[in-house]
Write a protein that holds these residues in place. Structure first.
Motif, PDB file in Angstrom:
ATOM      1  N   THR A  48       4.493  -3.628 -10.184  1.00 17.36           N
ATOM      2  CA  THR A  48       3.986  -4.481  -8.941  1.00 17.36           C
ATOM      3  C   THR A  48       3.028  -3.796  -8.096  1.00 17.36           C
ATOM      4  O   THR A  48       2.539  -4.574  -7.436  1.00 17.36           O
ATOM      5  N   ASN A  49       2.912  -2.648  -8.092  1.00 18.01           N
ATOM      6  CA  ASN A  49       1.942  -1.971  -7.150  1.00 18.01           C
ATOM      7  C   ASN A  49       2.190  -1.986  -5.624  1.00 18.01           C
ATOM      8  O   ASN A  49       1.657  -1.537  -4.838  1.00 18.01           O
ATOM      9  N   LEU A  50       3.749  -2.201  -5.397  1.00 17.16           N
ATOM     10  CA  LEU A  50       4.365  -2.443  -4.089  1.00 17.16           C
ATOM     11  C   LEU A  50       4.477  -0.896  -3.777  1.00 17.16           C
ATOM     12  O   LEU A  50       5.073  -0.153  -4.487  1.00 17.16           O
ATOM     13  N   PRO A  51       4.390  -0.721  -2.408  1.00 13.47           N
ATOM     14  CA  PRO A  51       4.926   0.814  -1.950  1.00 13.47           C
ATOM     15  C   PRO A  51       6.487   0.678  -1.937  1.00 13.47           C
ATOM     16  O   PRO A  51       7.122  -0.445  -2.238  1.00 13.47           O
ATOM     17  N   ILE A  52       7.110   1.950  -2.105  1.00 17.06           N
ATOM     18  CA  ILE A  52       8.683   1.841  -2.025  1.00 17.06           C
ATOM     19  C   ILE A  52       9.068   1.219  -0.491  1.00 17.06           C
ATOM     20  O   ILE A  52       8.621   1.446   0.385  1.00 17.06           O
ATOM     21  N   ILE A  53      10.006   0.381  -0.765  1.00 19.92           N
ATOM     22  CA  ILE A  53      10.543  -0.670   0.184  1.00 19.92           C
ATOM     23  C   ILE A  53      11.946   0.153   0.767  1.00 19.92           C
ATOM     24  O   ILE A  53      12.569   0.534   0.055  1.00 19.92           O
TER      25      ILE A  53
END
Lengths: 144, 150
Positions: A48-53
């Motif tokens: 997803t290329n999202l940063p760690i949440i």
């Protein structure tokens, strides 16, 4: 830690993981949140290329926004479980089916859930989860 | 072997089998080989029409060659355990997905792994695996994008 305690923990973790998938797929968000620690960390960066949440509320918001209108089915397979007292590391093979609607392609995904669990007040809670992917099948929309 | 020891052995093997599948699908060949005995035998004769392969190194070579650069997913389902002290016979229902590359058909397979596990120096290792197949779906590659009409 005695053998019998480890065995009990094993089954508790398997049940908690099954509940994790069911509450996610039935969108029982209260039940889902109850399985997470407040400082829960979700890492879905692979794919997803999202940063760690960071934080349960932020993770919940992210998950809800990505699947709120979709139907999902998460299945877990053959776990690797390592238990050390009140902490456990688990790896579950996973498969997910995500169907958004007639206009969008749907997915069948394959990968692994890498989890860290902690026992708080006698209950296992998921403190961190990382998803790694093996493969994604993209299926054309069925109708429409 | 009392009940607790038997359950403990089953859970140990369960974790090792899950690990075995994960090492295979992530192509972690060192981690994969670690789970096998040196005299490991692999029998995929039913699916591949080749004789059983004796020895860890030979088996590994064959697996690596047959997967190549393809992607695989192996899932294991409820096992049947038969424990005899330091030896265990296990049958796992198995589902696998193999995707080789664009333009090539992919596979979705169903079957069983028939395993023999042995405990040496307190560590369970896989000594033999036999694959039987129930069904294999062969999926045509996605059609190439249509050329725009002139």
């Amino acid at each position: 830690m005695q053998d019998s305690e480890k065995i009990t923990a094993w089954f508790e973790l398997c049940e908690a993981k099954a509940r994790y998938c069911r509450t996610l797929d039935t969108k029982d968000w209260a039940g889902y949140a109850d399985l997470l620690t407040e400082d829960y960390e979700l890492d879905v960066s692979e794919g997803t290329n999202l940063p760690i949440i960071k934080g349960r509320d932020a993770a919940l918001k992210q998950i809800q926004s990505s699947i709120l209108t979709a139907k999902t089915s998460h299945q877990v397979h053959g776990p690797e479980i390592e238990i050390k007292g009140d902490e456990a590391k688990t790896i579950w093979a996973m498969q997910d089916r995500v169907v958004w609607g007639p206009e969008r392609p749907s997915l069948i995904g394959y990968g692994h859930y890498h989890g860290r669990w902690v026992k708080r007040n006698g209950k296992w809670k998921l403190a961190a989860l990382k998803l790694t992917r093996l493969h994604m099948d993209v299926e054309p929309p069925t109708t429409g | 072997m009392n009940d607790i020891e038997a359950i403990k052995a089953q859970l140990e093997i369960y974790t090792l089998k899950a690990r075995h599948m994960r090492m295979l699908d992530t192509k972690d060949w060192a981690g994969y080989a670690e789970l096998l005995t040196e005299d490991f035998t692999l029998d995929i004769s039913e699916a591949a029409n080749i004789p059983p392969i004796a020895g860890r190194d030979a088996a590994l070579k064959l697996i690596q060659a047959s997967i190549g650069t393809g992607k695989t997913v192996h899932q294991i389902h409820p096992p049947e355990f038969e424990l005899h002290g330091d030896e265990a016979h296990v049958v796992w229902a198995m589902h696998d997905r193999t995707v080789r590359g664009p333009g090539e058909p992919s596979l979705r397979g169903y079957g069983h792994h028939h395993d023999r596990w042995v405990r040496r120096n307190g560590q369970w290792r896989l000594a033999a695996e036999r694959l039987t197949r129930l069904h294999t779906d062969i999926i045509s590659p996605a059609p190439a994008k249509p050329t725009p009409a002139k």
